[in-house]
Design an enzyme around this catalytic site. Structure first.
Site, PDB file in Angstrom:
ATOM      1  N   ARG A 184      35.341  39.176  35.272  1.00  0.00           N
ATOM      2  CA  ARG A 184      36.753  38.966  35.614  1.00  0.00           C
ATOM      3  C   ARG A 184      37.102  39.477  37.015  1.00  0.00           C
ATOM      4  O   ARG A 184      38.008  38.950  37.666  1.00  0.00           O
ATOM      5  CB  ARG A 184      37.642  39.641  34.554  1.00  0.00           C
ATOM      6  CG  ARG A 184      39.136  39.286  34.674  1.00  0.00           C
ATOM      7  CD  ARG A 184      39.899  39.763  33.439  1.00  0.00           C
ATOM      8  NE  ARG A 184      41.303  39.348  33.446  1.00  0.00           N
ATOM      9  CZ  ARG A 184      42.306  40.129  33.840  1.00  0.00           C
ATOM     10  NH1 ARG A 184      42.074  41.360  34.255  1.00  0.00           N
ATOM     11  NH2 ARG A 184      43.549  39.676  33.819  1.00  0.00           N
ATOM     12  N   ILE A 195      46.752  36.004  36.962  1.00  0.00           N
ATOM     13  CA  ILE A 195      45.666  35.800  36.011  1.00  0.00           C
ATOM     14  C   ILE A 195      46.195  36.440  34.717  1.00  0.00           C
ATOM     15  O   ILE A 195      46.691  37.565  34.729  1.00  0.00           O
ATOM     16  CB  ILE A 195      44.334  36.434  36.499  1.00  0.00           C
ATOM     17  CG1 ILE A 195      43.211  36.286  35.461  1.00  0.00           C
ATOM     18  CG2 ILE A 195      44.476  37.896  36.883  1.00  0.00           C
ATOM     19  CD1 ILE A 195      41.803  36.654  36.010  1.00  0.00           C
ATOM     20  N   SER A 196      46.177  35.691  33.615  1.00  0.00           N
ATOM     21  CA  SER A 196      46.777  36.180  32.370  1.00  0.00           C
ATOM     22  C   SER A 196      46.103  37.464  31.908  1.00  0.00           C
ATOM     23  O   SER A 196      44.924  37.716  32.183  1.00  0.00           O
ATOM     24  CB  SER A 196      46.636  35.131  31.261  1.00  0.00           C
ATOM     25  OG  SER A 196      47.308  33.946  31.591  1.00  0.00           O
ATOM     26  N   GLN A 197      46.870  38.250  31.148  1.00  0.00           N
ATOM     27  CA  GLN A 197      46.329  39.462  30.532  1.00  0.00           C
ATOM     28  C   GLN A 197      45.187  39.068  29.582  1.00  0.00           C
ATOM     29  O   GLN A 197      45.335  38.102  28.824  1.00  0.00           O
ATOM     30  CB  GLN A 197      47.462  40.134  29.748  1.00  0.00           C
ATOM     31  CG  GLN A 197      47.070  41.404  29.061  1.00  0.00           C
ATOM     32  CD  GLN A 197      48.262  42.057  28.369  1.00  0.00           C
ATOM     33  OE1 GLN A 197      49.405  41.652  28.575  1.00  0.00           O
ATOM     34  NE2 GLN A 197      47.983  43.044  27.555  1.00  0.00           N
TER      35      GLN A 197
END
Ligand code: SAH
Length: 214
Positions: free
Chosen positions: A37, A63-65
């Protein structure tokens, strides 16, 4: 682009944290444990990459959790070989989780600079979704029907065109609400005009913008 033992160690802890929060599909935990990530964000923010938080990726987008990615993915009930439409490619992280689970991914992004960046990054990491630049509100009629649809931006309504592109028996997961908060809606298409809907908690996404390709 370095993926060190330190990164791997932090990633393992993140994957365990996601399991502790109640995600039970081990394939999702494995994908989080595998995907680097930190390479999806600016290197100066590397230290935040393995905390369970969303993060800015430029152009006002995030960027999503990881937990949110995991919840949406679990609700989709991904099967190997599923043909999945993702609306809101962003960093491409969510697309990679779906690819790791053996899905065929078609992903649309409306921000040109993000689209260009992600289109280069993903193949360099060995991930090859089909990527499209355009307005996700219309879906991808030329490639329909899809087994699953995942929307990763906060919508004010369920886009009708996209619902039509979902296979009977298919599942769509979409956060619906206002600018601040959205409910995670899961829609199962029972027949052409029958849908089973469920609500699955509150989330906060960047807005799903209509008619604004730039
Ligand atoms: N799935 C992403 C998170 C994306 S954030 C990840 O894993 O990183 C939401 C994204 O949706 C943003 O990049 C935004 O530009 C995009 N978006 C918003 N409205 C859109 C639309 N109408 N069509 C396609 N993409 C859209």
């Amino acid at each position: 682009m370095i993926d060190s033992y330190k990164h791997k160690g932090m990633r393992h802890k993140l994957a365990e944290a996601i399991r502790d929060k109640g995600i039970t599909d081990e394939r999702i935990i494995e994908a989080i444990n595998k995907i680097p990530r930190h390479l999806f964000m600016d290197s100066s923010f590397e230290k935040f990459a393995y905390s369970d938080v969303p993060f800015p990726i430029g152009s006002g987008q995030t960027i999503s959790q990881p937990y949110t990615v995991a919840v949406q993915t679990e609700l989709l009930e991904v099967k190997k070989g599923d043909k999945i439409l993702e609306i809101g490619t962003g960093s491409g992280y969510q697309a990679c989780v779906l690819l790791e689970m053996g899905a065929k991914v078609y992903s649309i992004e409306r921000q040109r600079n993000l689209f260009d960046k992600t289109r280069l990054l993903l193949p360099s990491l060995g991930y090859n979704p089909k990527m499209f630049y355009g307005d996700g509100y219309k879906g991808l009629p030329a490639f329909a029907p899809f087994d699953k649809v995942i929307v990763t931006a906060g919508a004010i309504e369920v886009p009708e065109d996209v619902l039509k592109q979902l296979q009977v028996g298919g599942i769509m997961v979409i956060p619906v609400g206002n600018e601040k908060t959205q409910k995670m809606i899961r829609i199962k298409k029972i027949s052409e005009n029958e849908f089973d809907k469920s609500e699955n908690g509150n989330f906060a996404f960047v807005p799903f913008l209509k008619d604004k390709v730039r």
